[in-house]
Write a protein that holds these residues in place. Sequence first.
Motif, PDB file in Angstrom:
ATOM      1  N   LYS A  31       0.819  -1.206   0.000  1.00 37.55           N
ATOM      2  CA  LYS A  31       0.000   0.000   0.000  1.00 37.55           C
ATOM      3  C   LYS A  31       0.859   1.265   0.000  1.00 37.55           C
ATOM      4  O   LYS A  31       0.451   2.298  -0.546  1.00 37.55           O
ATOM      5  CB  LYS A  31      -0.951  -0.016   1.198  1.00 37.55           C
ATOM      6  CG  LYS A  31      -2.054  -1.051   1.056  1.00 37.55           C
ATOM      7  CD  LYS A  31      -3.074  -0.929   2.161  1.00 37.55           C
ATOM      8  CE  LYS A  31      -4.200  -1.941   1.937  1.00 37.55           C
ATOM      9  NZ  LYS A  31      -4.946  -1.665   0.689  1.00 37.55           N
ATOM     10  N   GLU A  32       2.030   1.204   0.602  1.00 36.32           N
ATOM     11  CA  GLU A  32       2.946   2.344   0.543  1.00 36.32           C
ATOM     12  C   GLU A  32       3.410   2.572  -0.888  1.00 36.32           C
ATOM     13  O   GLU A  32       3.497   3.708  -1.353  1.00 36.32           O
ATOM     14  CB  GLU A  32       4.143   2.090   1.458  1.00 36.32           C
ATOM     15  CG  GLU A  32       3.787   2.078   2.929  1.00 36.32           C
ATOM     16  CD  GLU A  32       4.950   1.662   3.816  1.00 36.32           C
ATOM     17  OE1 GLU A  32       4.878   1.924   5.026  1.00 36.32           O
ATOM     18  OE2 GLU A  32       5.917   1.071   3.314  1.00 36.32           O
ATOM     19  N   ILE A  40      -4.980   9.098   0.615  1.00 37.98           N
ATOM     20  CA  ILE A  40      -6.202   8.292   0.639  1.00 37.98           C
ATOM     21  C   ILE A  40      -5.958   6.852   0.229  1.00 37.98           C
ATOM     22  O   ILE A  40      -6.785   5.983   0.504  1.00 37.98           O
ATOM     23  CB  ILE A  40      -7.294   8.901  -0.263  1.00 37.98           C
ATOM     24  CG1 ILE A  40      -6.860   8.919  -1.735  1.00 37.98           C
ATOM     25  CG2 ILE A  40      -7.675  10.279   0.208  1.00 37.98           C
ATOM     26  CD1 ILE A  40      -7.975   9.317  -2.669  1.00 37.98           C
ATOM     27  N   TYR A  41      -4.842   6.573  -0.449  1.00 36.89           N
ATOM     28  CA  TYR A  41      -4.555   5.201  -0.842  1.00 36.89           C
ATOM     29  C   TYR A  41      -3.594   4.516   0.113  1.00 36.89           C
ATOM     30  O   TYR A  41      -3.379   3.325   0.036  1.00 36.89           O
ATOM     31  CB  TYR A  41      -3.961   5.152  -2.263  1.00 36.89           C
ATOM     32  CG  TYR A  41      -4.997   5.464  -3.311  1.00 36.89           C
ATOM     33  CD1 TYR A  41      -5.837   4.473  -3.790  1.00 36.89           C
ATOM     34  CD2 TYR A  41      -5.162   6.757  -3.780  1.00 36.89           C
ATOM     35  CE1 TYR A  41      -6.807   4.748  -4.735  1.00 36.89           C
ATOM     36  CE2 TYR A  41      -6.136   7.049  -4.731  1.00 36.89           C
ATOM     37  CZ  TYR A  41      -6.945   6.046  -5.200  1.00 36.89           C
ATOM     38  OH  TYR A  41      -7.916   6.328  -6.123  1.00 36.89           O
ATOM     39  N   ARG A  42      -2.971   5.301   0.995  1.00 38.77           N
ATOM     40  CA  ARG A  42      -1.975   4.713   1.886  1.00 38.77           C
ATOM     41  C   ARG A  42      -2.054   5.445   3.212  1.00 38.77           C
ATOM     42  O   ARG A  42      -1.821   6.648   3.286  1.00 38.77           O
ATOM     43  CB  ARG A  42      -0.571   4.882   1.284  1.00 38.77           C
ATOM     44  CG  ARG A  42       0.535   4.448   2.231  1.00 38.77           C
ATOM     45  CD  ARG A  42       1.880   4.930   1.721  1.00 38.77           C
ATOM     46  NE  ARG A  42       1.941   6.367   1.656  1.00 38.77           N
ATOM     47  CZ  ARG A  42       2.338   7.044   0.588  1.00 38.77           C
ATOM     48  NH1 ARG A  42       2.711   6.418  -0.487  1.00 38.77           N
ATOM     49  NH2 ARG A  42       2.369   8.367   0.594  1.00 38.77           N
ATOM     50  N   SER A  43      -2.398   4.717   4.239  1.00 39.03           N
ATOM     51  CA  SER A  43      -2.487   5.311   5.573  1.00 39.03           C
ATOM     52  C   SER A  43      -1.274   4.892   6.384  1.00 39.03           C
ATOM     53  O   SER A  43      -0.957   3.714   6.464  1.00 39.03           O
ATOM     54  CB  SER A  43      -3.769   4.841   6.258  1.00 39.03           C
ATOM     55  OG  SER A  43      -3.842   5.321   7.568  1.00 39.03           O
ATOM     56  N   PRO A  74      -4.096   4.737  -8.915  1.00 35.20           N
ATOM     57  CA  PRO A  74      -3.141   3.618  -8.816  1.00 35.20           C
ATOM     58  C   PRO A  74      -3.784   2.310  -9.265  1.00 35.20           C
ATOM     59  O   PRO A  74      -5.005   2.174  -9.286  1.00 35.20           O
ATOM     60  CB  PRO A  74      -2.800   3.569  -7.321  1.00 35.20           C
ATOM     61  CG  PRO A  74      -3.186   4.896  -6.783  1.00 35.20           C
ATOM     62  CD  PRO A  74      -4.337   5.364  -7.599  1.00 35.20           C
ATOM     63  N   ILE A  75      -2.942   1.359  -9.607  1.00 37.91           N
ATOM     64  CA  ILE A  75      -3.440   0.040  -9.962  1.00 37.91           C
ATOM     65  C   ILE A  75      -4.137  -0.599  -8.772  1.00 37.91           C
ATOM     66  O   ILE A  75      -3.915  -0.204  -7.626  1.00 37.91           O
ATOM     67  CB  ILE A  75      -2.303  -0.885 -10.469  1.00 37.91           C
ATOM     68  CG1 ILE A  75      -1.222  -1.034  -9.394  1.00 37.91           C
ATOM     69  CG2 ILE A  75      -1.724  -0.365 -11.755  1.00 37.91           C
ATOM     70  CD1 ILE A  75      -0.121  -2.001  -9.762  1.00 37.91           C
ATOM     71  N   ASP A  76      -4.967  -1.579  -9.049  1.00 30.78           N
ATOM     72  CA  ASP A  76      -5.744  -2.242  -8.004  1.00 30.78           C
ATOM     73  C   ASP A  76      -4.826  -2.931  -7.000  1.00 30.78           C
ATOM     74  O   ASP A  76      -3.743  -3.422  -7.352  1.00 30.78           O
ATOM     75  CB  ASP A  76      -6.670  -3.270  -8.651  1.00 30.78           C
ATOM     76  CG  ASP A  76      -7.696  -3.815  -7.687  1.00 30.78           C
ATOM     77  OD1 ASP A  76      -8.813  -3.289  -7.654  1.00 30.78           O
ATOM     78  OD2 ASP A  76      -7.364  -4.778  -6.957  1.00 30.78           O
ATOM     79  N   ASP A  77      -5.273  -2.999  -5.737  1.00 32.04           N
ATOM     80  CA  ASP A  77      -4.500  -3.655  -4.678  1.00 32.04           C
ATOM     81  C   ASP A  77      -4.122  -5.086  -5.028  1.00 32.04           C
ATOM     82  O   ASP A  77      -3.056  -5.575  -4.642  1.00 32.04           O
ATOM     83  CB  ASP A  77      -5.319  -3.678  -3.377  1.00 32.04           C
ATOM     84  CG  ASP A  77      -5.079  -2.434  -2.529  1.00 32.04           C
ATOM     85  OD1 ASP A  77      -4.367  -1.536  -3.012  1.00 32.04           O
ATOM     86  OD2 ASP A  77      -5.598  -2.360  -1.415  1.00 32.04           O
ATOM     87  N   ALA A  78      -5.010  -5.774  -5.727  1.00 33.32           N
ATOM     88  CA  ALA A  78      -4.777  -7.195  -6.029  1.00 33.32           C
ATOM     89  C   ALA A  78      -3.866  -7.406  -7.229  1.00 33.32           C
ATOM     90  O   ALA A  78      -3.399  -8.526  -7.462  1.00 33.32           O
ATOM     91  CB  ALA A  78      -6.111  -7.898  -6.270  1.00 33.32           C
ATOM     92  N   GLU A  79      -3.605  -6.357  -7.986  1.00 32.96           N
ATOM     93  CA  GLU A  79      -2.863  -6.518  -9.236  1.00 32.96           C
ATOM     94  C   GLU A  79      -1.418  -6.974  -9.050  1.00 32.96           C
ATOM     95  O   GLU A  79      -0.939  -7.843  -9.799  1.00 32.96           O
ATOM     96  CB  GLU A  79      -2.920  -5.206 -10.027  1.00 32.96           C
ATOM     97  CG  GLU A  79      -2.269  -5.264 -11.401  1.00 32.96           C
ATOM     98  CD  GLU A  79      -3.028  -6.095 -12.416  1.00 32.96           C
ATOM     99  OE1 GLU A  79      -2.564  -6.170 -13.557  1.00 32.96           O
ATOM    100  OE2 GLU A  79      -4.066  -6.679 -12.057  1.00 32.96           O
TER     101      GLU A  79
END
Length: 440
Positions: free
Chosen positions: A241-242, A267-270, A305-310
């Motif tokens: 996620k980073e 918002i994509y990386r906490s 960004p690309i999907d988390d699962a990609e």
Amino acid sequence: GLLTDDFSNLLNKEYKTNKPSLSIEVPLSKVSKNTVRYSELAEVRKIDIVKRIYKQLDSHYNTRQQKEKLKNNEYDINYHLTKMLNEERDIAENILIQFVLSRCNAKPRPKKETIQGYLSSVAYEWLYFLSGQPLNTYSSEDFEECYEEILEHKAVYRDNKDIQYSAKLLQRLHDIGVEHYHFPKVSIKEAQTQRVVRSEWISPLEYQAILLNMPKVVDPLEVYMYKLLFVLAYRTGMRKKELLGLRYEDIEGFTLGEPSLVIRPNIYRSTKTQGSIRRVFNQYIQLNELNKTDYIFSPSYDKYPIDDAEPLAVLRRILSLFEEAKDHTFHAFRHTAITNFSLILNADHKLVKTLTGYSDQHIAKIKTGLLGVNHDAQDKWYAISGLVGHVSPNRSFEYYIHSAMLMTTYAIANTEMQLDYAIFKNITGISKDRLKSNSV
């Protein structure tokens, strides 16, 4: 930390593809736009929700008024907690409410103090780390990483001695997510009586094979982007996620030829702890400077960004090309980087080159980047934990460093130990005359 076959593969495995080509798959769906909505909800009543639950429990367990209120249908905790569930709130808050609801309806019913004890143990950390996150997109390794962070935070900052108790409560909360929100199943290691730590170590040969076969499984326009993603994961140990949350504005010293990345929340990386707001040194970014607000790892057809699962999907497509390849997770790159850092900063130079594939130049740069000019500093383990965002070296050792026994054994095997004669005599009782008579 590795099985015998895995260690053998680390040194000797050749990664030959058994398929001449692989058709390029359609990219996975983009990151859900709900991510922005989750971010907005992240600030909604993280503490207030717990206070409201406490208030409902107090009303429900008030022995003087409970019977009369229930008789007149004026009060029912099931009704009030269910009403809270119907309010607009994120998944983490709903799971907490459903957990309390399940406890209130358990037979035998726990005491109010017992349920409040559950909440005081994990509720605040649960909401702090998970509120506002797109949990419905998380993989099992995302959840495992998050729960490790929560338990480390409790151990270091709250001096929590009974980590297993907290881990069991987190497991209960996650199981509610599995039942109601289709979370992937996760077995939290700290909740188990006998803990089994996953050991993954990607060899230099396997790493190079992954990069070489990248063009076979991704769109030609995205090859360089994916290569950069895997390079940074392997070299720095950054969390997925980073990486996906990186923007061009996160690159400092861009024009100097030796840029550094700063991990900042968005918002994509906490980033939930001070240990995670950090600077990552690397020598591997050679990019053209674009709009600073753009995400580095967004495909050519999108600004998100690309999907988390990609990343894991791409890795599995590449590994499927190899004969007898190990089924790694994407998190294996983080394990590998941390293990390699521990070797570079602490192990014999020959051992480092053999196991990591780093050149003398790379080794020197990494040492200087982490320790400064004094490569014999005493805070090596803290340097590693600081780089990878751990609060303390304890977590690095317990979960991510798979070379400790190897480094120790190698050092002992190559040590010529000499004892002062006075110490030798005290241990053995052997005199100098006896030594001389035996030509020692």
